[in-house]
Enzyme design. Structure first.
Site, mmCIF file in Angstrom:
data_model
loop_
_atom_site.group_PDB
_atom_site.id
_atom_site.type_symbol
_atom_site.label_atom_id
_atom_site.label_comp_id
_atom_site.label_asym_id
_atom_site.label_seq_id
_atom_site.Cartn_x
_atom_site.Cartn_y
_atom_site.Cartn_z
ATOM 1 N N ASP A 129 31.620 39.744 45.271
ATOM 2 C CA ASP A 129 32.257 39.632 43.961
ATOM 3 C C ASP A 129 32.376 40.990 43.296
ATOM 4 O OD1 ASP A 129 33.204 38.823 41.514
ATOM 5 O OD2 ASP A 129 31.302 37.994 40.822
ATOM 6 N N ASP A 315 39.427 41.515 41.099
ATOM 7 C CA ASP A 315 38.216 40.690 41.193
ATOM 8 C C ASP A 315 38.251 39.803 42.429
ATOM 9 O OD1 ASP A 315 35.894 39.316 40.734
ATOM 10 O OD2 ASP A 315 36.713 38.049 39.145
#
Length: 431
Positions: A129, A315
């Site tokens: 992430d 992201d």
């Protein structure tokens, strides 16, 4: 000001933080390694759930989005029953050169991507992430009701585990979504490369959202260490710890839905992309890989300014592309039958609708074009009047957020370089 489109990305239909010290990494000097990603067939992607997850992650207020309740829209049953095993490369003894590769997997129709991570000799599927900076894993101290059929880290099974006394971590998202617990250090191996004494959270309590995400057992944060949540002393990310000993302080991302994609650390493989590499400056002040994205165009049409959220973050931990509300609204005005439906929690449209491409600015002089095929993210229900299958959009509104969140729908169209120098991001058309 005239905006030049240098990158055109083509899509073939094939579907996808300051710290305690750690041990020296001199044995990694000049090395690189990769973590491969292999699609796992499993559950059907569920768009509303993916959007709610993103909103929770960034604290976006859903009440700012105005839509209608569609009376003739019937959502599919969202219970997922299909399961599939993950192919994990057998972890051999780490050699002196510290190189290697492991498999990683797209789950639930690209809802998230997971990779095997070895912590103290125990291997877990975890989500990489770039929008957070904590490494945390489910702990054996979790209540049994929250770890049914899950892999959990057991400190007693590791001879190298060390507890960080009086330290805790607590990740809170926009509503009740959270993970909290103790902090420890252990040997962490990714792609066969080991960091001795890597700090990580041991989740002793998680929200129901994480409890229901049975495909992932934790997070490997690749954001900037400034947003690491460990207290009283924040910790370095895995990437920060390993970057100083790599050939280059970079990691690259190539996300694929079918076949093999990968994260690669320490090098930029020029055979993986074609044409111009667009390098854009990153504003890391908020801990994210954030860059200017101030204009957009739909289907090769004229350029328009982005007004609500003229910057974006790259992201890997978000499934959808959350664009500025004005961009999302303008896009779906070009899609026949599209509507923002409250009971679908986002934009939906007949699956037979033609979908235009979307170009968005990256930095001051480049744009990336996301093919329309990417915007048909998943089937979400049926029109009870016409019997048509209804689909969920891969681009949705970023709502009340001051920044857009360019997740996997955006990233899958590109070869992306995350570079600590600058810092900067590089975008190119994948080879």
């Amino acid at each position: 000001m005239q905006f030049i489109l240098f990158l055109v990305i083509f899509f073939s239909l094939s579907f996808n933080a300051l710290s305690m010290p750690v041990a020296p990494l001199n044995h990694l000097q000049g090395r690189s390694f990769k973590v491969e990603r292999v699609k796992r067939n499993g559950d059907v992607a569920h768009g509303p759930a993916a959007l709610r997850k993103a909103y929770r992650k960034f604290g976006i207020d859903e009440t700012t989005l105005n839509g209608v309740d569609v009376s003739d829209f019937q959502p599919f049953d969202t219970k997922h029953t299909t399961t599939a095993s993950v192919k994990v490369a057998k972890e051999d003894a780490v050699n002196s050169e510290q190189t290697g590769a492991v498999d990683a997997t797209s789950v639930d129709g690209d809802v998230e991507f997971v990779s095997p991570v070895n912590i103290g000799g125990q291997t877990f599927d975890m989500n990489f992430d770039s929008g957070s900076a904590d490494m945390w894993v489910l702990s054996s101290k979790l209540p049994k009701s929250l770890r049914t059929s899950r892999e959990v880290y057991e400190p007693s099974k590791s001879t190298s585990f060390e507890e960080l006394n009086n330290s805790t971590f607590e990740i809170k998202y926009g509503d009740s979504s959270y993970a909290t617990g103790e902090v420890g250090k252990d040997d962490v191996s990714i792609g066969g490369v080991k960091v001795a004494g890597q700090s990580f959270g041991l989740a002793t309590d998680i929200s129901q959202t994480f409890a229901e995400d049975t495909k992932s057992n934790g997070i490997v944060g690749l954001g900037f260490s400034s947003i690491n949540t460990v207290t009283p002393v924040s910790q370095h990310t895995f990437f920060d710890n390993v970057a100083r000993s790599l050939s280059e302080p970079v990691f690259t991302v190539r996300l694929l839905s079918n076949g093999v994609g990968e994260y690669e650390f320490g090098t930029v493989d020029h055979s993986k992309y074609r044409g111009v590499m667009a390098n854009v400056s990153v504003d890391s002040s908020k801990g994210f890989w954030q860059f200017d994205s101030t204009q957009y165009a739909i289907g090769g049409g004229p350029l328009h300014p982005i007004t609500n959220a003229p910057s974006a973050i790259a992201d890997t931990g978000t499934s959808l592309m959350l664009a500025s509300p004005d961009v999302a609204e303008a896009y779906y005005k070009q899609v026949d039958g599209a509507i923002f439906a409250n009971n679908a929690n986002g934009y939906i449209f007949p699956c037979t609708s033609s979908l235009p491409s979307l170009s968005v600015a990256i930095g001051a002089g480049y744009s990336a074009t996301i093919p329309g095929s990417f915007m048909n993210w998943s089937e979400v229900g049926t029109n009870t009047t016409t019997g048509e299958t209804v689909c969920y959009g891969g681009i949705q509104s970023s709502g009340s957020s001051s920044m857009a969140i360019y997740g996997d729908v955006f990233l899958k169209a590109l070869f992306v370089v995350f570079d600590q120098r600058g810092p900067s991001l590089g975008f190119a058309a994948p080879a």
